[in-house]
Design a protein around this motif. Structure first.
Motif: not given
Lengths: 512, 504
Positions: B1, B316-318, B320, B355-356, B359-360, B363, B369-370, B379, B391, B397
């Motif tokens: 730039m 559930k997600h959180y 896990r 599948k579900e 990956y998590n 990650h 991941g990135g 993490y 929360a 949950q």
């Protein structure tokens, strides 16, 4: 899975991209033999061979649908006529609703990309609102392709057709073009700047109070939960926050999404989004948390108004239809009541009559309390406890995480739910009671309706070329939904342009 | 730039065309007069100070801010924080009211003003530092605002020139019932009421403490604090953003740069970070199969997740996320972790799992991941602070800290199931929970469960005070509990050596 696209835990990169879809867009345009011209959705009846092919596809697809267990009985059946002289194209039995041929035809002929573009772009000619908007595609092999963006609606349509994505999601507008994010000198120059404020209400969150169905199934009596939620949230967003352009969309299976499209809502940061979500959130705590609704007294005007809306539903939809405290389940009701003597008395009474319906049990509370036998009971405490119970069983349960983040993606309206084949159509809040999730058209049904219409009107239209072209969606039961969306977008556009209405658009602003 | 040209011009000679650049344009080199005790820090200081003052003042403010952050980490209530910080502020950054007798009012305020701007320079560099700095400065401002003299506070607020629309008498009477219900005030008419766009008081909206109508929030004068603080944060955020942009072009000499760098580096928070590299001594690498046995040493939050997982074959997600990170922290390898979840979700097909869920997990471990995620090896395990500020769990949950998320009776039942049955302890836990001192309750349970071992190491003097400090991380809980229960095993007689190796 509501959190599957949360920014942390989702595939944040397109590394999973299969080889075929990694082609640059330019080559995609060239290698698209199935799309004869750009204006397919606007064209006359399809050429004879194409029409015949679609018919045959349909036939097979309907067979497929008949074997579907989920909604077999309630789907309005449209029988496609047999065309025995054509060789049927084989469609694998496992192909389901995300069948590539049906999906391609759906994107080519039915999906209202033009209105979607106007909705996101807020202006007739492409602006950064659209060009820097992230789209994320779910491909046929379930790979997830993020950070797609498009200069025009036609290119978006081409990519959807070419990838035959089973669905796509809409993310935020970024400060630079999402496709160019890796060529930036500084990573911080790529950040989300605006997105509609979104809400997701899903039946999963109601599983502990819903007795009629479980899991992915729904029926009309549990859809009432969503109806109640829409009413309460919609009025709060309009009356309290002053938002005007709120689009409710059926999520395709057992929930609803809201898109608040006002400029003021789009530009909110995460803190403000969190504030709105928390303002609307009331039912908190997991299975072990005990009482889930603990509002401050006196009730906030928003809760007071919600209670008024919900009270009538509680009598019919909850007590009669859901019958939430039948048999053993009544222990939870007892846990929510304040006075130990009252609890003991009720428990004794109900144990002796196990088949007593919930409405009688609800009445028992007052009957017993007013009998005067319980001197220790404070009438105000009981009244408040009863209000809390009504709220616990009726108040909207939002998937609040979706609303709290600016960069959360949400499935686009008018996509097809891969599990049910239903189109994610908008819900008219003025007629929210009448909305029937089981009567929402499926892809296969819609494609059948196009053929039906063409057969009936084909002759005259072919005879007079100068007649106005009829878009494919107008030939189907999608028409009222697209019309509704069109008017919604028109209202939004009008406000974005500062209410200045140009003369030539006087009659019908969207008709080109 | 392409760099824009004007950035090459000496900032002091740059014409003041833009208000954003005006602060560098014409330094007046004049001392300011501070009329109020509080300061919104809108005008940068321009007078000269010595290099020593520069450093000493900055360090003093830094001390105050780190103590403030420590209070937040320890979950001190607002009153406790105010009491604790009183002494520290008096020592490092005294700031007296106009009515006080001391003759050093201007000096104090100058120090406050300058140190704020020095730290702004030091912490503008990265997004994370900016956010942390803004958060702490806001806390400090709030603290000072609260204990300010009422009259002086009013004077200060008036001097800010905030545009608040007053609610007219008629409108107030008309909305009387709603205003009373929303604010919880008994007598609406005694208060002055303001009408502002709700976006300016997100805090009050979030807690449903104001009445909203058509996008306007009706704020009682009592809630002025929240309005002023929100305004302070907003301006500080904007100013920090500008500072960050100006930072590379600062005409800098090599006297200030090292001081600033040193300041931002030494802004070490007592965050209970847990480095996953140090495995627990004497614990052979955990495997998917050994989690069930190890679970008895887990803190209550993880035991709860484990039990829920075993009962439902699902989390559930959180839940896990929280549990996977903890397992990662105790040294469970990625392969074993995937195996653990695969076996635990026994109702799912392989395909759905892959599948579900897979990956998590990968990650989290930084396997996919990135770039940033992979390089950072995923993490870090959640600390108590993180778990306590998340929360609350929704229906179905089960993440979070049970001391916070459970109803008291359910909590006691859960504790009894895990073997905590002494009346006295349970009674104290009830009290702690009522006072929202969740981590104290957790530490209390830990100390009770390991009371014999702790007495032993104390008697032998083999563990120093640092090793027995308050637990602020679930992984520390596990590590310490496991070590205590296996004292001397594997390295018989060298308990002391054991303790030394504990130090990280």
């Amino acid at each position: 899975m509501p959190h599957s696209v949360s920014p942390e835990a989702s595939p944040v990169d397109d590394t999973q991209l299969p080889q075929t879809s990694a082609q640059p867009l330019e080559s995609v345009v060239k290698e698209e033999p199935t799309s004869p011209t750009e204006d397919v959705p606007m064209s006359d009846a399809p050429s004879p061979s194409e029409a015949a092919k679609t018919k045959v596809n349909l036939e097979d697809l309907f067979d497929d649908e008949d074997s579907d267990e989920e909604f077999s009985s309630s789907v309005p059946q449209v029988k496609a006529e047999k065309t025995p002289e054509q060789e049927p194209i084989k469609i694998k039995a496992s192909s389901g609703f995300a069948d590539p041929d049906a999906m391609r035809a759906f994107y080519q002929r039915l999906f209202p990309f033009r209105y979607l573009f106007q909705w996101l772009n807020h202006s007739p000619s492409p602006t950064n609102d659209f060009m820097h908007r992230e789209f994320a595609f779910t491909l046929q092999n379930d790979a997830y392709l993020r950070y797609q963006s498009f200069p025009t609606s036609d290119l978006l349509r081409k990519q959807a057709v070419q990838m035959i994505s089973s669905r796509f999601e809409i993310g935020p507008v970024y400060s630079t073009n999402p496709r160019e994010r890796k060529s930036l000198r500084k990573a911080s120059a790529f950040r989300p700047v605006a997105k509609e404020l979104v809400f997701d209400i899903d039946m999963t969150d109601y599983d502990d109070i819903r007795t009629c169905c479980t899991g992915a199934n729904i029926c009309l009596s549990c859809w009432t939960f969503i109806t109640m939620a829409i009413k309460v949230v919609d009025v709060a967003l309009r009356e309290d926050f002053g938002f005007k352009h709120i689009l409710w969309v059926y999520s395709g299976r057992r929930g609803a999404h809201a898109w608040v499209c006002d400029k003021r809502a789009r530009e909110m940061d995460d803190q403000r989004r969190r504030a709105v979500a928390s303002y609307l959130e009331l039912v908190k705590g997991g299975a072990q948390g005990g009482k889930k609704v603990n509002p401050k007294r006196p009730l906030h005007p928003h809760l007071d108004r919600s209670l008024d809306i919900l009270r009538s539903h509680f009598q019919t939809s909850i007590l009669l239809e859901q019958d939430p405290w039948a048999g053993e389940r009544s222990t939870h009701l007892l846990d929510l009541l304040p006075d130990p003597t009252l609890r003991a008395a009720l428990s004794k009474k109900w144990d002796s009559a196990p088949s007593r319906p919930s409405s009688s049990k609800w009445a028992d509370i007052d009957a017993l309390a007013s009998s005067g036998a319980l001197s220790s009971l404070n009438p105000t405490t009981l009244k408040e406890a009863k209000q809390d119970i009504v709220l616990e069983y009726t108040y909207p349960r939002l998937d609040a995480e979706v609303s709290k983040k600016l960069n959360h993606l949400l499935k686009s309206p008018f996509c097809v739910h891969p599990g049910t084949g239903r189109v994610c159509v908008p819900i008219d809040t003025r007629k929210v009671e009448e909305f029937d999730p089981l009567g929402v058209p499926t892809v296969t049904q819609l494609l059948g309706e196009i053929d039906e219409w063409d057969r009936e009107n084909g002759g005259e239209e072919g005879g007079d070329g100068s007649q106005k072209k009829v878009p494919d969606w107008e030939k189907t039961s999608m028409k009222p939904y697209v019309e509704f969306f069109r008017l919604f977008v028109a209202g939004l556009l009008k406000e974005e342009r500062g209410g200045v209405k140009r003369e030539r658009e006087e009659g019908d602003p969207m008709e080109f | 730039m392409i760099r824009q040209d004007f950035s090459r011009v000496d900032p002091k000679r740059r014409p003041a065309l833009d208000w954003k650049k005006r602060q560098f344009a014409a330094p007046g080199f004049a001392a300011q007069d501070y009329a109020h005790r509080l300061n919104f820090y809108t005008v940068p200081p321009t007078a000269e100070i010595t290099l020593e003052e520069f450093e000493v003042w900055a360090i003093a403010r830094l001390k105050v801010l780190s103590e403030l952050e420590a209070c937040a980490f320890r979950n001190r209530s607002a009153d406790e924080t105010a009491a604790y910080m009183g002494a520290i502020l008096e020592k490092h950054m005294p700031l007296h009211a106009n009515s006080s007798r001391g003759g050093t009012l201007q000096e104090e305020r100058r120090k406050d003003h300058y140190s704020h701007f020095i730290l702004r320079l030091a912490f503008a560099a990265t997004e994370e530092l900016r956010r942390r700095f803004a958060r702490l400065e806001t806390m400090l401002f709030r603290l000072r605002f609260k204990d300010d003299d009422l009259k002086e506070r009013q004077g200060f607020v008036d001097s800010l020139g905030l545009e608040w629309e007053r609610v007219e008498e008629g409108e107030r009477r008309e909305l009387g019932a709603e205003l009373a219900a929303a604010s919880g005030l008994k007598r609406v008419e005694e208060q002055g009421w303001f009408k502002v766009d709700w976006e300016r008081v997100p805090e009050l909206v979030e807690q449903r403490r104001v009445f909203l109508r058509r996008g306007k929030a009706y704020v009682p004068a009592r809630e002025q604090l929240s309005l002023v603080v929100a305004e302070f944060t907003r301006r500080l955020d904007e100013a920090l953003e500008l500072t960050a942009r100006a930072l590379p072009r600062l005409d800098e000499d090599d006297r200030l740069a090292p001081i600033l760098a040193h300041l931002s580096q030494s802004f070490t928070a007592p965050d209970a970070a847990y480095s996953s590299s140090d495995a627990v001594d004497g614990l052979s690498t955990p495997t998917a199969a050994s989690i069930d046995t190890l679970a008895q040493h887990f803190p209550l939050c993880m035991q709860n997740l484990h039990q829920t997982l075993r009962a439902n074959s699902h989390l559930k997600h959180y839940g896990r996320l929280q549990y996977t990170l903890f397992l990662k922290g105790i040294g469970l390898s990625l392969d074993e972790c995937i195996l653990f979840w695969r076996r635990s979700f026994k109702l799912l097909t392989d395909e759905k799992f892959a599948k579900e869920y897979k990956y998590n997990i990968r990650h989290v471990y930084g396997d996919v991941g990135g770039d940033a995620n992979r390089r950072g090896r995923g993490y870090t395990p959640y600390s108590c602070q993180k778990i306590l500020t998340e929360a609350l769990p929704g229906p179905g949950q089960s993440h979070g800290c049970p001391y916070r998320t459970f109803g008291v009776d359910n909590l006691v039942a859960l504790l009894q199931r895990t073997g905590v049955n002494e009346r006295e302890v349970l009674g104290l836990v009830r009290e702690d929970v009522k006072k929202q001192r969740y981590h104290i309750a957790c530490n209390r349970v830990f100390e009770w469960a390991h009371r014999r071992e702790i007495r032993k190491v104390k008697e032998e003097g083999s563990w120093g005070a640092a090793e027995l400090d308050t637990i602020l991380h679930p992984n520390t809980y596990f590590k310490r509990g496991w070590m205590l229960k296996h004292l001397g095993e594997g390295n018989v007689g060298v308990v002391g050596g054991d303790g030394e190796r504990m130090e990280e």
